[in-house]
Scaffold this motif. Structure first.
Motif, PDB file in Angstrom:
ATOM      1  N   UNK A 129       0.831  -1.206   0.000  1.00  0.00           N
ATOM      2  CA  UNK A 129       0.000   0.000   0.000  1.00  0.00           C
ATOM      3  C   UNK A 129       0.867   1.258   0.000  1.00  0.00           C
ATOM      4  N   UNK A 130       1.956   1.242   0.734  1.00  0.00           N
ATOM      5  CA  UNK A 130       2.816   2.432   0.794  1.00  0.00           C
ATOM      6  C   UNK A 130       3.551   2.655  -0.530  1.00  0.00           C
ATOM      7  N   UNK A 131       3.617   1.635  -1.355  1.00  0.00           N
ATOM      8  CA  UNK A 131       4.240   1.755  -2.685  1.00  0.00           C
ATOM      9  C   UNK A 131       3.208   1.403  -3.763  1.00  0.00           C
ATOM     10  N   UNK A 132       2.089   2.036  -3.647  1.00  0.00           N
ATOM     11  CA  UNK A 132       0.938   1.745  -4.512  1.00  0.00           C
ATOM     12  C   UNK A 132       1.267   1.857  -5.992  1.00  0.00           C
ATOM     13  N   UNK A 133       1.883   2.967  -6.408  1.00  0.00           N
ATOM     14  CA  UNK A 133       2.129   3.203  -7.838  1.00  0.00           C
ATOM     15  C   UNK A 133       3.246   2.326  -8.397  1.00  0.00           C
ATOM     16  N   UNK A 134       4.275   2.082  -7.608  1.00  0.00           N
ATOM     17  CA  UNK A 134       5.433   1.352  -8.130  1.00  0.00           C
ATOM     18  C   UNK A 134       5.363  -0.148  -7.878  1.00  0.00           C
ATOM     19  N   UNK A 135       4.500  -0.590  -6.948  1.00  0.00           N
ATOM     20  CA  UNK A 135       4.468  -2.006  -6.602  1.00  0.00           C
ATOM     21  C   UNK A 135       3.068  -2.620  -6.621  1.00  0.00           C
ATOM     22  N   UNK A 136       2.132  -2.021  -5.920  1.00  0.00           N
ATOM     23  CA  UNK A 136       0.795  -2.610  -5.789  1.00  0.00           C
ATOM     24  C   UNK A 136       0.058  -2.681  -7.129  1.00  0.00           C
ATOM     25  N   UNK A 137       0.005  -1.569  -7.847  1.00  0.00           N
ATOM     26  CA  UNK A 137      -0.724  -1.547  -9.127  1.00  0.00           C
ATOM     27  C   UNK A 137      -0.083  -2.465 -10.170  1.00  0.00           C
ATOM     28  N   UNK A 138       1.274  -2.422 -10.360  1.00  0.00           N
ATOM     29  CA  UNK A 138       1.872  -3.361 -11.318  1.00  0.00           C
ATOM     30  C   UNK A 138       1.712  -4.822 -10.889  1.00  0.00           C
ATOM     31  N   UNK A 139       1.765  -5.088  -9.586  1.00  0.00           N
ATOM     32  CA  UNK A 139       1.580  -6.451  -9.101  1.00  0.00           C
ATOM     33  C   UNK A 139       0.167  -6.943  -9.397  1.00  0.00           C
ATOM     34  N   UNK A 140      -0.825  -6.090  -9.151  1.00  0.00           N
ATOM     35  CA  UNK A 140      -2.209  -6.470  -9.430  1.00  0.00           C
ATOM     36  C   UNK A 140      -2.402  -6.751 -10.923  1.00  0.00           C
ATOM     37  N   UNK A 141      -1.787  -5.924 -11.779  1.00  0.00           N
ATOM     38  CA  UNK A 141      -1.895  -6.128 -13.237  1.00  0.00           C
ATOM     39  C   UNK A 141      -1.207  -7.425 -13.656  1.00  0.00           C
ATOM     40  N   UNK A 142      -0.035  -7.689 -13.085  1.00  0.00           N
ATOM     41  CA  UNK A 142       0.689  -8.921 -13.429  1.00  0.00           C
ATOM     42  C   UNK A 142      -0.077 -10.156 -12.969  1.00  0.00           C
ATOM     43  N   UNK A 143      -0.700 -10.083 -11.794  1.00  0.00           N
ATOM     44  CA  UNK A 143      -1.489 -11.211 -11.295  1.00  0.00           C
ATOM     45  C   UNK A 143      -2.726 -11.450 -12.163  1.00  0.00           C
ATOM     46  N   UNK A 144      -3.354 -10.376 -12.610  1.00  0.00           N
ATOM     47  CA  UNK A 144      -4.518 -10.521 -13.491  1.00  0.00           C
ATOM     48  C   UNK A 144      -4.100 -11.123 -14.827  1.00  0.00           C
ATOM     49  N   UNK A 145      -2.966 -10.671 -15.365  1.00  0.00           N
ATOM     50  CA  UNK A 145      -2.472 -11.214 -16.632  1.00  0.00           C
ATOM     51  C   UNK A 145      -2.154 -12.700 -16.493  1.00  0.00           C
ATOM     52  N   UNK A 146      -1.539 -13.089 -15.371  1.00  0.00           N
ATOM     53  CA  UNK A 146      -1.233 -14.499 -15.139  1.00  0.00           C
ATOM     54  C   UNK A 146      -2.513 -15.317 -15.023  1.00  0.00           C
ATOM     55  N   UNK A 147      -3.505 -14.789 -14.304  1.00  0.00           N
ATOM     56  CA  UNK A 147      -4.782 -15.493 -14.154  1.00  0.00           C
ATOM     57  C   UNK A 147      -5.464 -15.698 -15.502  1.00  0.00           C
ATOM     58  N   UNK A 148      -5.289 -14.724 -16.412  1.00  0.00           N
ATOM     59  CA  UNK A 148      -5.943 -14.796 -17.720  1.00  0.00           C
ATOM     60  C   UNK A 148      -5.203 -15.685 -18.717  1.00  0.00           C
ATOM     61  N   UNK A 149      -3.884 -15.831 -18.591  1.00  0.00           N
ATOM     62  CA  UNK A 149      -3.113 -16.480 -19.656  1.00  0.00           C
ATOM     63  C   UNK A 149      -2.408 -17.774 -19.278  1.00  0.00           C
ATOM     64  N   UNK A 150      -2.066 -17.988 -18.008  1.00  0.00           N
ATOM     65  CA  UNK A 150      -1.304 -19.183 -17.634  1.00  0.00           C
ATOM     66  C   UNK A 150      -2.203 -20.412 -17.655  1.00  0.00           C
ATOM     67  N   UNK A 151      -1.690 -21.476 -18.295  1.00  0.00           N
ATOM     68  CA  UNK A 151      -2.437 -22.727 -18.426  1.00  0.00           C
ATOM     69  C   UNK A 151      -1.619 -23.876 -17.872  1.00  0.00           C
ATOM     70  N   UNK A 152      -2.287 -24.957 -17.535  1.00  0.00           N
ATOM     71  CA  UNK A 152      -1.610 -26.199 -17.157  1.00  0.00           C
ATOM     72  C   UNK A 152      -1.441 -27.028 -18.422  1.00  0.00           C
TER      73      UNK A 152
END
Length: 198
Positions: free
Chosen positions: A32-55
């Motif tokens: 939260x204290x690094x919202x712009x540099x860490x939280x927002x990019x992390x949330x985007x990366x997690x969403x991208x992984x959820x959408x594209x990573x397959x078994x």
């Protein structure tokens, strides 16, 4: 971010391996204290992984393509199949760059205490790969735990009816290891696996 959203984030992080309630709170505050540099990019990366990573349906690895890059790699030795418990073990072997064959991820080990039997693991797909493919050796790269060794024995029995060599990883003293710091099980395995120096 409301208190309930913060609490939800803490609860979700505390479910991760290596995180407890305290470390989850610290991580949440850091994010939260690094919202712009860490939280927002992390949330985007997690969403991208959820959408594209397959078994991978062939081996059980994780990738954005189907089949995975390892299964598609024509340079890999198709006759050697390394069986691992989970994807983290596959990644560890890949980091070592010591194995250039194919993999098969079981998805765990047999465990009577946890109610995990052969039907809960990717064992039938392993048998199918051995019968349908050009596999000449199956390497059982399972952890040296009771459940790992039980699973190795079960797989060895299942594979004994096929014309395939079944091997397992050696266990013993690690490179750079000092005997005084090793546990009794490792020392015992090292003594049983001793070989000639010449």
């Amino acid at each position: 971010m409301s208190q309930s959203e913060i609490d939800t984030l803490i609860q979700l992080l505390s479910r991760l391996p290596g995180f407890g309630p305290r470390s989850a709170r610290r991580a949440t505050l850091h994010l939260i204290s690094r919202r712009e540099t860490l939280l927002t990019p992390l949330a985007a990366a997690m969403q991208a992984a959820a959408d594209t990573v397959k078994v991978c349906e062939e081996c059980g690895n994780l990738d954005v393509t189907e089949p995975c890059a390892i299964c598609r790699d024509a340079e890999r030795e198709a006759t050697m199949l390394c069986v691992v418990e989970d994807v983290s073990d596959l990644w560890a072997l890949e980091r070592s760059a010591a194995f250039r064959g194919r993999y098969h991820v079981l998805g765990g080990t047999l465990s009577a205490l946890d109610g995990i039997g052969p039907d809960e693991l990717n064992i039938e797909s392993l048998i199918r790969r051995v019968t349908e493919g050009r596999v000449s050796e199956v390497i059982l790269a399972l952890n040296a735990t009771v459940d790992g060794q039980t699973t190795a024995h079960y797989l060895s029995d299942r594979l004994s009816e096929f014309d395939v060599q079944v091997t397992k990883l050696a266990h013993g003293v690690p490179v750079g290891g000092e005997l005084d710091y090793l546990d009794d099980g490792t020392l015992s395995a090292a003594l049983k696996s001793r070989r000639s120096i010449s």
